[in-house]
Enzyme design. Sequence first.
Site, PDB file in Angstrom:
ATOM      1  N   ASP A  43     -15.894   8.376   0.436  1.00  0.00           N
ATOM      2  CA  ASP A  43     -16.388   7.581   1.561  1.00  0.00           C
ATOM      3  C   ASP A  43     -17.057   8.445   2.643  1.00  0.00           C
ATOM      4  OD1 ASP A  43     -16.713   5.591   3.388  1.00  0.00           O
ATOM      5  OD2 ASP A  43     -14.597   5.045   3.522  1.00  0.00           O
ATOM      6  N   ASP A  77      -2.733   5.440  -3.090  1.00  0.00           N
ATOM      7  CA  ASP A  77      -3.117   6.414  -2.064  1.00  0.00           C
ATOM      8  C   ASP A  77      -1.947   7.324  -1.728  1.00  0.00           C
ATOM      9  OD1 ASP A  77      -5.743   5.833  -1.767  1.00  0.00           O
ATOM     10  OD2 ASP A  77      -5.508   4.552  -0.007  1.00  0.00           O
ATOM     11  N   TRP A  92     -15.079   2.804  -7.550  1.00  0.00           N
ATOM     12  CA  TRP A  92     -15.358   1.468  -6.999  1.00  0.00           C
ATOM     13  C   TRP A  92     -14.136   1.040  -6.203  1.00  0.00           C
ATOM     14  CZ3 TRP A  92     -18.792  -2.571  -9.669  1.00  0.00           C
ATOM     15  CH2 TRP A  92     -18.677  -3.816  -9.051  1.00  0.00           C
ATOM     16  N   ASP A  93     -14.272   1.102  -4.883  1.00  0.00           N
ATOM     17  CA  ASP A  93     -13.132   0.853  -3.991  1.00  0.00           C
ATOM     18  C   ASP A  93     -13.202  -0.571  -3.441  1.00  0.00           C
ATOM     19  OD1 ASP A  93     -10.900   1.390  -2.446  1.00  0.00           O
ATOM     20  OD2 ASP A  93     -11.775   3.122  -1.417  1.00  0.00           O
ATOM     21  N   MET A  94     -12.112  -1.038  -2.843  1.00  0.00           N
ATOM     22  CA  MET A  94     -12.068  -2.359  -2.203  1.00  0.00           C
ATOM     23  C   MET A  94     -10.911  -2.325  -1.205  1.00  0.00           C
ATOM     24  SD  MET A  94     -10.668  -5.914  -3.307  1.00  0.00           S
ATOM     25  CE  MET A  94     -11.343  -7.487  -2.830  1.00  0.00           C
ATOM     26  N   ASN A  95     -11.250  -2.258   0.080  1.00  0.00           N
ATOM     27  CA  ASN A  95     -10.228  -1.893   1.061  1.00  0.00           C
ATOM     28  C   ASN A  95      -9.702  -3.011   1.941  1.00  0.00           C
ATOM     29  OD1 ASN A  95      -9.527   0.942   0.788  1.00  0.00           O
ATOM     30  ND2 ASN A  95     -11.727   1.234   0.969  1.00  0.00           N
ATOM     31  N   CYS A 106     -10.448   1.157  -7.884  1.00  0.00           N
ATOM     32  CA  CYS A 106      -9.621   1.558  -6.748  1.00  0.00           C
ATOM     33  C   CYS A 106      -9.587   0.373  -5.790  1.00  0.00           C
ATOM     34  CB  CYS A 106     -10.268   2.764  -6.061  1.00  0.00           C
ATOM     35  SG  CYS A 106      -9.424   3.324  -4.577  1.00  0.00           S
ATOM     36  N   TRP A 162       0.862  -1.180   0.000  1.00  0.00           N
ATOM     37  CA  TRP A 162       0.000   0.000   0.000  1.00  0.00           C
ATOM     38  C   TRP A 162       0.906   1.239   0.000  1.00  0.00           C
ATOM     39  CZ3 TRP A 162      -0.933   3.638   4.145  1.00  0.00           C
ATOM     40  CH2 TRP A 162      -1.964   4.529   3.863  1.00  0.00           C
TER      41      TRP A 162
HETATM   42  C1  DGJ Z   1      -9.133   4.028  -0.167  1.00  0.00           C
HETATM   43  C2  DGJ Z   1      -9.002   4.860  -1.403  1.00  0.00           C
HETATM   44  O1  DGJ Z   1      -7.822   4.575  -2.073  1.00  0.00           O
HETATM   45  C3  DGJ Z   1      -9.078   6.327  -1.017  1.00  0.00           C
HETATM   46  O2  DGJ Z   1      -8.888   7.135  -2.129  1.00  0.00           O
HETATM   47  C4  DGJ Z   1     -10.404   6.597  -0.369  1.00  0.00           C
HETATM   48  O3  DGJ Z   1     -11.429   6.412  -1.297  1.00  0.00           O
HETATM   49  C5  DGJ Z   1     -10.585   5.683   0.842  1.00  0.00           C
HETATM   50  N1  DGJ Z   1     -10.382   4.314   0.499  1.00  0.00           N
HETATM   51  C6  DGJ Z   1     -11.947   5.863   1.433  1.00  0.00           C
HETATM   52  O4  DGJ Z   1     -12.209   4.960   2.418  1.00  0.00           O
END
Ligand code: DGJ
Length: 735
Positions: free
Chosen positions: A367, A547, A476-479, A525, A199
């Site tokens: 978010d 990020d 469209w995120d995925m964390n 994303c 990351w």
């Molecule tokens: C991770 C993304 O990379 C960020 O740009 C942001 O959208 C955050 N998530 C929000 O939780």
Amino acid sequence: MIDILSDGRLFHLKTRHTSYVFFANPVGRLEHIYYGKRIEDVASILCRHGRQYPASFCPMRQDESSDQGPDILPQEYSGFNSGDMRIAAVAATGPDGACWTDPRFVSHRLTDTKRPLNGLPHAFGNAKGENLEITCRDAFTGLEIILLYSVFEECDTLTRSAIITNLSPAPIQLNRVMSGQLDVMGKQELEMVDFQGSWCRERTAERVPLRHGLQATGSTRGATGHVNTAATVLCEKTTTETQGEAFGFVLEYSGNHYEGIELTQFDMVRVQLGIHPDFFSWKLEPGASFETPEMAMTYSAEGFGLMSRNLHDFMRGHLIRSPWNGKRRPILINNWEATFFDFNTQKILDIARVAATIGIEMLVLDDGWFGHRDDDRTSLGDWFEFRSKIGDMKELADSIHALGMKFGLWFEPEMISEDSELYRAHPDWVLCVPNRPRCYGRTQLILDFSRPEVVQHLYDVMAGLIARAGIDYIKWDMNRNMSDIFSSPLPADQQGEVPHRYILGVYALHERLIQTFPNLLIEGCSGGGGRFDAGMLYYLPQIWCSDNTNAIDRLRIQAGTSMIYPVASMGAHISTQHTTARFIPFETRGNVAMAGTFGYELDLTKLTEEEKATAIRLNAAYHRYHDVISEGDYYRLTDAFRDNPVEAWCCTSKDQSQAVLTVVRRTHFGNVLNTPIFPVLGLDPKRHYRLVNDAVPSEKQQVFPGDLLANMGLWCQELGHNDCDSIVYFFEAID
Ligand code: DGJ
């Protein structure tokens, strides 16, 4: 172009500058013969074809006198446990429990149109007749293996994939199935380029000599991941940006991936790309087929630069379907690094009003707008407005539209918080192993996208909101990555299918959304660039690159990303750079972000008048340079494998009428020569180019011949001497 010779047993796949040759030998093994610079006539290629007779530790079948040992033979698609002891392309367990595969050639077929893959990304738009299907069979196990090859002539790229069908009357278990394989011969001292990271450090290009044995990169994270991208490169020890051989391999897939490179005891190199064999198995019922993801490969005899440009042309021309591909994207302001979770309607509108005055064209609400989400512990899955925070989404969208801007919204569709209405209604919808403790990432769990009803639900709520509020863009995120992989509706002997079924579910939701909203601009994303891959680019034209928005850190990340992926696909913003503390001039942040899809990610209400003036200038420059940067040819001018004191790249339009040269001083050492010189590549050597300088009348602007700019280069005397100074030069042909 595809030539079929030797009574239908010798296959020659030609692109503009490359030849790829293989042969079905007398016992039906598919021998790989050559991949490299184009050869016009390969008919004589077999008469001096090497025969090797190995020691007893390389097994041979006694009934195959004309065969050479399978462990030495360069093969197109190798079996398992049947004599080839290197990494296998396909391994399956038959109804009798034997894990043994041995594909043998049966027939070939040329097709006018490329066969689509069901529910998987696949390239399109190659010329008629440029598709070859090779059917093989393993008569003992009862498998049919169709190898698909397609030629993309103008960008020197081939695609490969395999379709495996169970012809037996009983189920067969697939244990490993690669998308393609290349056995490279006769090359000494090859090196491998991989794209490792984490990351905030995604796709850092790393170059290492091959050592004997297997060296593999990949992911078992359920996503492409930050750690390795789904691509690899082979090159010579002496390959540079402009010289030497480079083979580029890319998997068009977003899940668990594998890039295996084996340097054998006989100094041959085997490359394989495909679904990662760990946590993979697939039960093939009688008559059922399994389609692998597609892989693309290119060969360059002119270094990494041409290899990258081939891949960029391939992806822009034959993989990215979005109508936004090739079009200028709206300059956006994203509120994430401006506010994080701390915003309300007023704050968002304040940012939007400033944005509208300085030429920003879209506001993206990130978010924190849904459920009751004020931090990252809650509400994922509840894709309805947090009304006390932002009111009605349609009203907010209307207010942004009234400012003349587009409106975008953040989603994290695959995730669920335990504290959510969705979880309370469907606790069984999460991926988790019954009776085992769960792992959390950012306190969230993952929805089981292998279940069609989950995908259907997400489609209903997302499509409903997008339509109701008039959303123009989604991020469209995925964390988090996958753990505790288990899908309750699937039987025990199919749990190995879950990671791939999950990705098929993700693709299915994308497909439905783009069919319903063809003009919706979607940005991928995953905590920055954790799912930056060619599979995603089939569904969306751009992906948030990292990020880490620090412009100096981005130099390395964007250079590594550009090795494989087009710059038009890289999300890049001017920000306050929350992940690092380094001070970087606003102008340099802009010049670096301009080598991607351009935008802002800071609190615009806090900009000084000087910064606003710079933003207006940068926005105008983005409009002016966009087509050259995004649609032109990209040249890295400095070494992508290290941090250089001065970094540079240039982009040249396909018609050679314009070029943009960007130079960034990373650090200024004492007592070094201050003025760097860089070539401007890709220009027409016979034309003349004006160095555009709006401060002086055009007749007084400097003019240079194209060959001088390419061969001698330009002294960049306007580049400042401080750390992080930068400069952009714009050239226009005058004849
Ligand atoms: C991770 C993304 O990379 C960020 O740009 C942001 O959208 C955050 N998530 C929000 O939780």
